[in-house]
Design an enzyme around this catalytic site. Structure first.
Site, PDB file in Angstrom:
ATOM      1  N   GLU A   1     -34.816  36.626 -12.387  1.00  0.00           N
ATOM      2  CA  GLU A   1     -34.943  35.411 -11.577  1.00  0.00           C
ATOM      3  C   GLU A   1     -33.515  34.912 -11.451  1.00  0.00           C
ATOM      4  O   GLU A   1     -32.887  34.571 -12.451  1.00  0.00           O
ATOM      5  CB  GLU A   1     -35.831  34.451 -12.352  1.00  0.00           C
TER       6      GLU A   1
ATOM      7  N   CYS B   1     -33.103  26.044 -10.364  1.00  0.00           N
ATOM      8  CA  CYS B   1     -33.177  27.260  -9.554  1.00  0.00           C
ATOM      9  C   CYS B   1     -34.049  27.042  -8.321  1.00  0.00           C
ATOM     10  O   CYS B   1     -33.941  27.768  -7.341  1.00  0.00           O
ATOM     11  CB  CYS B   1     -33.687  28.418 -10.386  1.00  0.00           C
TER      12      CYS B   1
HETATM   13  P1  NDP Z   1     -25.000  33.801 -16.064  1.00  0.00           P
HETATM   14  O1  NDP Z   1     -25.594  34.855 -15.205  1.00  0.00           O
HETATM   15  O2  NDP Z   1     -23.579  33.853 -16.375  1.00  0.00           O
HETATM   16  O3  NDP Z   1     -25.778  33.727 -17.439  1.00  0.00           O
HETATM   17  C1  NDP Z   1     -27.168  33.821 -17.548  1.00  0.00           C
HETATM   18  C2  NDP Z   1     -27.528  34.321 -18.923  1.00  0.00           C
HETATM   19  O4  NDP Z   1     -27.027  35.642 -19.076  1.00  0.00           O
HETATM   20  C3  NDP Z   1     -26.891  33.510 -20.050  1.00  0.00           C
HETATM   21  O5  NDP Z   1     -27.773  33.479 -21.136  1.00  0.00           O
HETATM   22  C4  NDP Z   1     -25.671  34.329 -20.383  1.00  0.00           C
HETATM   23  O6  NDP Z   1     -25.197  34.084 -21.684  1.00  0.00           O
HETATM   24  C5  NDP Z   1     -26.236  35.720 -20.249  1.00  0.00           C
HETATM   25  N1  NDP Z   1     -25.240  36.749 -20.090  1.00  0.00           N
HETATM   26  C6  NDP Z   1     -24.128  36.736 -19.330  1.00  0.00           C
HETATM   27  N2  NDP Z   1     -23.479  37.906 -19.441  1.00  0.00           N
HETATM   28  C7  NDP Z   1     -24.217  38.677 -20.276  1.00  0.00           C
HETATM   29  C8  NDP Z   1     -24.058  39.984 -20.789  1.00  0.00           C
HETATM   30  N3  NDP Z   1     -23.045  40.737 -20.451  1.00  0.00           N
HETATM   31  N4  NDP Z   1     -24.996  40.443 -21.624  1.00  0.00           N
HETATM   32  C9  NDP Z   1     -26.043  39.689 -21.998  1.00  0.00           C
HETATM   33  N5  NDP Z   1     -26.237  38.448 -21.543  1.00  0.00           N
HETATM   34  C10 NDP Z   1     -25.332  37.945 -20.687  1.00  0.00           C
HETATM   35  O7  NDP Z   1     -25.394  32.475 -15.406  1.00  0.00           O
HETATM   36  P2  NDP Z   1     -25.024  31.004 -15.833  1.00  0.00           P
HETATM   37  O8  NDP Z   1     -26.113  30.524 -16.724  1.00  0.00           O
HETATM   38  O9  NDP Z   1     -23.617  30.859 -16.324  1.00  0.00           O
HETATM   39  O10 NDP Z   1     -25.084  30.358 -14.425  1.00  0.00           O
HETATM   40  C11 NDP Z   1     -24.172  30.807 -13.431  1.00  0.00           C
HETATM   41  C12 NDP Z   1     -24.782  30.689 -12.075  1.00  0.00           C
HETATM   42  O11 NDP Z   1     -26.012  31.386 -12.018  1.00  0.00           O
HETATM   43  C13 NDP Z   1     -25.130  29.294 -11.666  1.00  0.00           C
HETATM   44  O12 NDP Z   1     -24.030  28.603 -11.222  1.00  0.00           O
HETATM   45  C14 NDP Z   1     -26.151  29.571 -10.596  1.00  0.00           C
HETATM   46  O13 NDP Z   1     -25.507  29.855  -9.387  1.00  0.00           O
HETATM   47  C15 NDP Z   1     -26.861  30.769 -11.108  1.00  0.00           C
HETATM   48  N6  NDP Z   1     -28.121  30.429 -11.767  1.00  0.00           N
HETATM   49  C16 NDP Z   1     -29.243  30.607 -11.076  1.00  0.00           C
HETATM   50  C17 NDP Z   1     -30.441  30.285 -11.636  1.00  0.00           C
HETATM   51  C18 NDP Z   1     -31.684  30.548 -10.902  1.00  0.00           C
HETATM   52  O14 NDP Z   1     -32.706  30.625 -11.519  1.00  0.00           O
HETATM   53  N7  NDP Z   1     -31.666  30.670  -9.595  1.00  0.00           N
HETATM   54  C19 NDP Z   1     -30.560  29.672 -12.963  1.00  0.00           C
HETATM   55  C20 NDP Z   1     -29.295  29.508 -13.604  1.00  0.00           C
HETATM   56  C21 NDP Z   1     -28.145  29.909 -13.016  1.00  0.00           C
HETATM   57  P3  NDP Z   1     -23.871  33.212 -21.919  1.00  0.00           P
HETATM   58  O15 NDP Z   1     -24.188  31.839 -21.478  1.00  0.00           O
HETATM   59  O16 NDP Z   1     -23.650  33.295 -23.375  1.00  0.00           O
HETATM   60  O17 NDP Z   1     -22.804  33.849 -21.116  1.00  0.00           O
END
Ligand code: NDP
Length: 678
Positions: free
Chosen positions: A258, A297
């Site tokens: 998602e 989201c």
């Molecule tokens: P990320 O994709 O950076 O992170 C999402 C999750 O993935 C976090 O728990 C993060 O952990 C984890 N993660 C990141 N890299 C890895 C990896 N290599 N291996 C395992 N886990 C990993 O998204 P953000 O939460 O920082 O949000 C960034 C953008 O994503 C927002 O600005 C928005 O545009 C979008 N977003 C969209 C959503 C939706 O449902 N449409 C919801 C939330 C965000 P960690 O925080 O420790 O890096």
């Protein structure tokens, strides 16, 4: 105050973070707040604990036992809401924002607890759909069933919902019987950890059912196998990176994503500034721009309105936004708090600048806005920003850039076809709303845009009083969308549970299938009950127990009597010539409801006993007409038993009515409530 050491919970032990952990800042003050993660996490220990301890313990329970466990856990967590609200202020969330997260998560768990008991069997095998008859004689049949996967669910959550994000994924996984490893987003993982501590302290879940990893996941994903599932929420870039892991591809590990979404809200062409729909759209848009500072989201990123409404809608939204008080989320007067982190603010500003390159700004200047009770330059604050895109057909950025904050863009459309095209320019969204009182507009837009949206929310004056909101994913309804939204599905009731189970087509004889499913299958043995089944308690009844009764002749007098007694003098029962003219009937025939009544008269045991009530019937089919002079017999068979309360359970009976030639004339499933004690 020292830093919060956000622990992980690995193999039944709390494991502190070390200096290599990721830093968390207070979203309101910018001050250092916490530390999450440690080097050298032994990920195999996590996986072994889930697979060898948590999985078997959960799978030993029935769906109903797991559902009761979820209910107990949700009720326990409700006792700790206030501490979670308070802690959420450090993430920029106001108390109403925190309620969306905390109460939303707990409610989701309660809904799964309830659906688990109402819609799943009190057993270990979920029956998916009807029995398929695969042979002429009915001795070889098929049934789709689902059983829990034997691996582990890895839940990678986004920062915006530290509690809901965890609970909405845990609820269906645990109900399915799958243990989970929760990996919260670092920026808000201290809130997740606090909730998780309450889960563990409750002692409600079996050992190994849940574990928590804060900070990085190390090499955990490289160790996953085909029985494991990843549930991911976050950015499209991270989703792409993770799902491209060769190990996951090689082992066909399920990846439910998602991710980004450019959700739209469309005002129907029927709306005017005086119509209720106009106000509904304005209210929904303002709520979605400001709730959780737009970090949802499902938030509305594109507001698509008839050309003539562009000015009035823009003015109305801008006016309301100008009255939103921004500031310290702990203040009761604050309507919009901070974003979750300085990084997030920088990202939103960057995306807003890109959007501004093809739009004009209607309201919101990130360099000039008032805030209450906090330092604008230290906290991750932004004002609500509304852009206008006058030429949405040729625009690109507004349809492809998600500014994950209080940012939305207004755009005009000329006709419904163009509105549909603009909605679809998001290339796959979680949700779109259509605010119209014209059913034809709603129908056209659903047909034209359904394929690009996971959820379509139609609201108007008739539903506004009770509508649940554009931005609220509900546990009953699907959450997920195609394309840019990740191509995944979550929630949607029991559909969400099935992501953690394997669907298997089982083929065999009716007796074999009855034994596997715990439900009597048509064609299986029907051991004759020595005592009438109505005289036996819930526990004394066995699947397949049958009583046969009859025959009873059906006479013309019976039909006449029934017709005049009930008032059902439909010609097929009363007029020989008219009935014969009907290609379905040989002449006058008995009422179907007369046959049902006679069947009950044949199988009922009249004395008081363990049968407390007849609560309904399902799947009634009349298969062959019954003429005066025919004689019917009935077979009543215990099909399924489900414990409901402390005192009684539901028995579903298969009822088959046949004529004197043994031909099926009617069939249905009868439901009764039966006492456990005589
Ligand atoms: P990320 O994709 O950076 O992170 C999402 C999750 O993935 C976090 O728990 C993060 O952990 C984890 N993660 C990141 N890299 C890895 C990896 N290599 N291996 C395992 N886990 C990993 O998204 P953000 O939460 O920082 O949000 C960034 C953008 O994503 C927002 O600005 C928005 O545009 C979008 N977003 C969209 C959503 C939706 O449902 N449409 C919801 C939330 C965000 P960690 O925080 O420790 O890096």
């Amino acid at each position: 105050m020292g830093l919060i050491n956000v622990n992980s919970f690995v193999a039944g032990q709390w494991v502190p973070s070390d200096d290599s952990g990721r830093r968390i800042a207070n979203a309101v003050t910018g001050d250092p707040l916490g530390l999450a993660g440690r080097a050298g996490l032994d990920t195999q220990v996590l996986l072994d604990h889930a697979r060898l301890k948590g999985g078997p313990a959960l799978r030993a329970m029935t769906f109903h036992e797991r559902a009761k466990m979820l209910k107990a856990l949700a009720l326990e967590l409700s006792k700790h809401k206030d501490e979670l609200y308070r802690l959420s202020h450090t993430t920029g969330a106001t108390t109403p924002d925190a309620r969306i997260d905390v109460d939303g998560g707990i409610t989701t768990m309660l809904v799964y607890a309830s659906k688990g008991r109402r819609e799943m069997p009190d057993g270990h095998v979920y029956i998916d759909g009807e029995t398929e008859v695969l042979s002429r004689g009915g001795t070889f049949v098929g049934q789709h069933v689902a059983t829990p996967l034997k691996g582990v669910a890895v839940h990678i959550n986004a920062f915006n919902f530290p509690v809901w994000g965890m609970l909405e994924k845990l609820s269906p996984a645990l109900l399915a019987g799958m243990p989970a490893i929760v990996k919260p987003a670092t920026a808000t993982c201290h809130v997740t950890e606090q909730c998780f501590r309450r889960i563990i302290a409750s002692g409600i879940l079996p050992e190994g059912a849940v574990q928590l990893v804060t900070g990085g996941l190390g090499d955990l994903l490289d160790r996953l196998d085909y029985q494991d599932v990843i549930g991911f929420t976050g950015s499209a870039a991270t989703a792409l990176k993770l799902r491209s892991n060769p190990r996951l591809i090689e082992n066909s590990v399920r990846f439910v994503a998602e991710q980004d979404s450019l959700n739209a809200s469309v005002l129907g062409p029927d709306a005017t500034p005086e119509s209720p729909e106009f106000d509904i759209l304005v209210k929904e848009a303002v709520r979605e721009i400001t709730a959780k500072a737009g970090q949802k989201c499902t938030a509305i990123r594109r507001i698509i309105v008839p050309e003539a409404m562009l000015g009035p809608v823009g003015d109305a939204i801008a006016d309301r936004l100008s009255r939103i008080r921004i500031g310290d989320p702990a203040l009761e007067t604050t309507r919009m708090g901070a974003l979750a982190s300085a990084d997030q603010k920088a990202d939103v500003l960057d995306k807003a600048r890109r959007i501004a390159s093809e739009c004009r700004t209607l309201t919101g200047d990130p360099d000039r806005f008032e805030i209450d009770g906090a330092d604008r330059d230290r906290g991750a604050f932004l004002p609500p920003m509304l852009f206008v895109c006058d030429d949405p057909d040729s625009a690109e950025v507004v349809h492809s850039t998600e500014a994950f904050g209080p940012v939305s863009t207004l755009m005009p459309y000329r006709n419904v076809d163009q509105a549909a095209r603009l909605m679809n320019r998001g290339r796959g969204s979680l949700v779109a709303s259509v605010i119209t009182h014209d059913p034809e507009v709603a129908r056209t837009l659903v047909l034209e845009t359904g394929a690009a949206h996971g959820r379509i929310y139609v609201n108007n004056r008739d539903s506004a009083g009770e509508a649940t909101g554009h931005g609220s994913p509900l546990p009953h309804m699907l959450h997920g969308g195609p394309g840019r939204a990740g191509g995944g599905e979550e929630l949607g009731g029991i559909r969400g549970v099935l992501h953690y189970m394997q669907r298997t087509a089982v083929q065999g004889s009716p007796d074999i299938l009855s034994s596997i499913t715990g439900t009597w299958t048509k064609g299986a043995s029907k051991p004759k009950s020595a005592a009438h089944p109505f005289t036996r308690t819930f526990d004394e009844l066995s699947i397949g127990d049958t009583i046969e009764a009859g025959p009873r002749a059906v006479t013309l007098e019976d039909i006449e009597h029934f017709a005049h007694f009930t008032g059902d003098t439909f010609y097929a029962h009363m007029d020989e010539e008219a009935a014969r003219a009907n290609p379905f009937f040989p002449g006058r025939i008995a009422h179907g409801y007369l046959l049902l009544s006679f069947a009950a008269g044949l199988f009922v045991e009249p004395s008081p006993g363990p049968v407390l009530a007849n609560t309904g019937l399902d799947g009634l089919r009349f298969m062959k007409p019954v003429s005066p002079g025919d004689a019917i017999s009935v077979a009543l068979t215990v099909k399924r038993k489900t414990r409901r309360t402390e005192d009684y359970g539901e028995v579903r009976w298969h009822v088959a009515v046949v004529n004197q030639n043994g031909e099926d004339v009617a069939e249905y499933e009868l439901h009764t409530m039966n006492a456990y004690a005589a």
